[in-house]
Design an enzyme around this catalytic site. Structure first.
Site: not given
Ligand code: DX5
Ligand code: ZN
Length: 228
Positions: A9, A34, A36, A38, A68, A70, A139, A181
């Site tokens: 990620s 990956h 992320d 947000m 991903h 969010m 998750m 994840d």
């Molecule tokens: C959390 C993310 C994950 C997270 C993974 O909202 O979707 O992808 O960053 O990070 P680690 O491996 O550090 O938990």
């Molecule tokens: Zn993620």
């Protein structure tokens, strides 16, 4: 042994050197990036959008990018990420008005749709959707931040979903990936693999390590040990 994908990620990467960081994890043996996303609305944090995904493609990154989302709402960003070169696009079902429509949109735009389940989300949302998607993202932390502790309740959830995926018996390129994840580390990945995951996101475990290749090799060794 199940064929597995390691997906670092970028959340824990050095964003000032993102292109180099992504190249480094790929040459260290990662399979997928990956990504992320947000929005400070669906989750209490703000990260990066389609421009950055596009920038990675322009930088020459050819590996699959696993977006991903969010975010709420979802659909408009699906267009933007498809244009930006996303491979997988996963979303949280409660963040969109019409789940089936969002799945269809991702597919129509040439990407692989995934459904992301929060720790307290039940498996009911896979009824009528599982056969239409390419990825279930479980998750194992509450979404929003990297570096949180793995929630062990996700092990039971993973094995239940593994049973449902196997019952559909979609093989080859049609395989539905079971992605985990959050909080995945060399110390716990063996149990997670034994529960049935075949795609492993790791942010802090990889990017906070001194040697990416060594860490990815250790993750793979632990996964292989789950089979024995
Ligand atoms: C959390 C993310 C994950 C997270 C993974 O909202 O979707 O992808 O960053 O990070 P680690 O491996 O550090 O938990
Ligand atoms: Zn993620």
């Amino acid at each position: 042994m199940r064929d597995v994908l390691i997906a670092p990620s970028i959340l824990s990467a050095d964003f000032a050197r993102l292109g180099e960081e992504v190249e480094a994890v790929l040459s260290a043996g990662a399979d997928v990036i990956h990504f992320d996303v947000m929005d400070n609305h669906y989750v209490p944090n703000l990260t990066v959008g389609p421009l950055v995904c596009h920038a990675l493609r322009n930088h020459g990154i050819e590996a699959p990018i696993d977006v991903h989302l969010m975010v709420r709402p979802v659909d408009r960003l699906v267009h933007d990420f498809a244009n930006a070169g996303a491979t997988y696009i996963s979303f949280h079902p409660e963040a969109t008005e019409h789940v089936d429509r969002t799945i269809g949109l991702i597919r129509e735009l040439g990407c692989k749709p995934g459904i992301a389940l929060n720790p307290a989300t039940s498996l009911q949302c896979l009824d009528y959707t599982l056969e239409k998607i390419d990825l279930v993202l479980v998750m194992s932390v509450n979404p929003g931040f990297g570096g949180q502790a793995f929630l062990t309740s996700s092990l039971d959830k993973l094995s239940k979903i593994r049973t449902r995926i196997d019952a559909l018996a979609r093989g080859g390129d049609e395989t539905i990936r079971l992605e985990v994840d959050g909080g995945v580390k060399p110390e716990n990945i063996r149990r997670i693999a034994a529960a049935g995951a075949d795609m492993f996101v790791a942010g802090s475990a990889i990017f906070n390590a001194d040697d990416y290749a060594l860490t990815i090799a250790e993750l793979r060794n632990q996964i292989a040990a789950a089979d024995g």
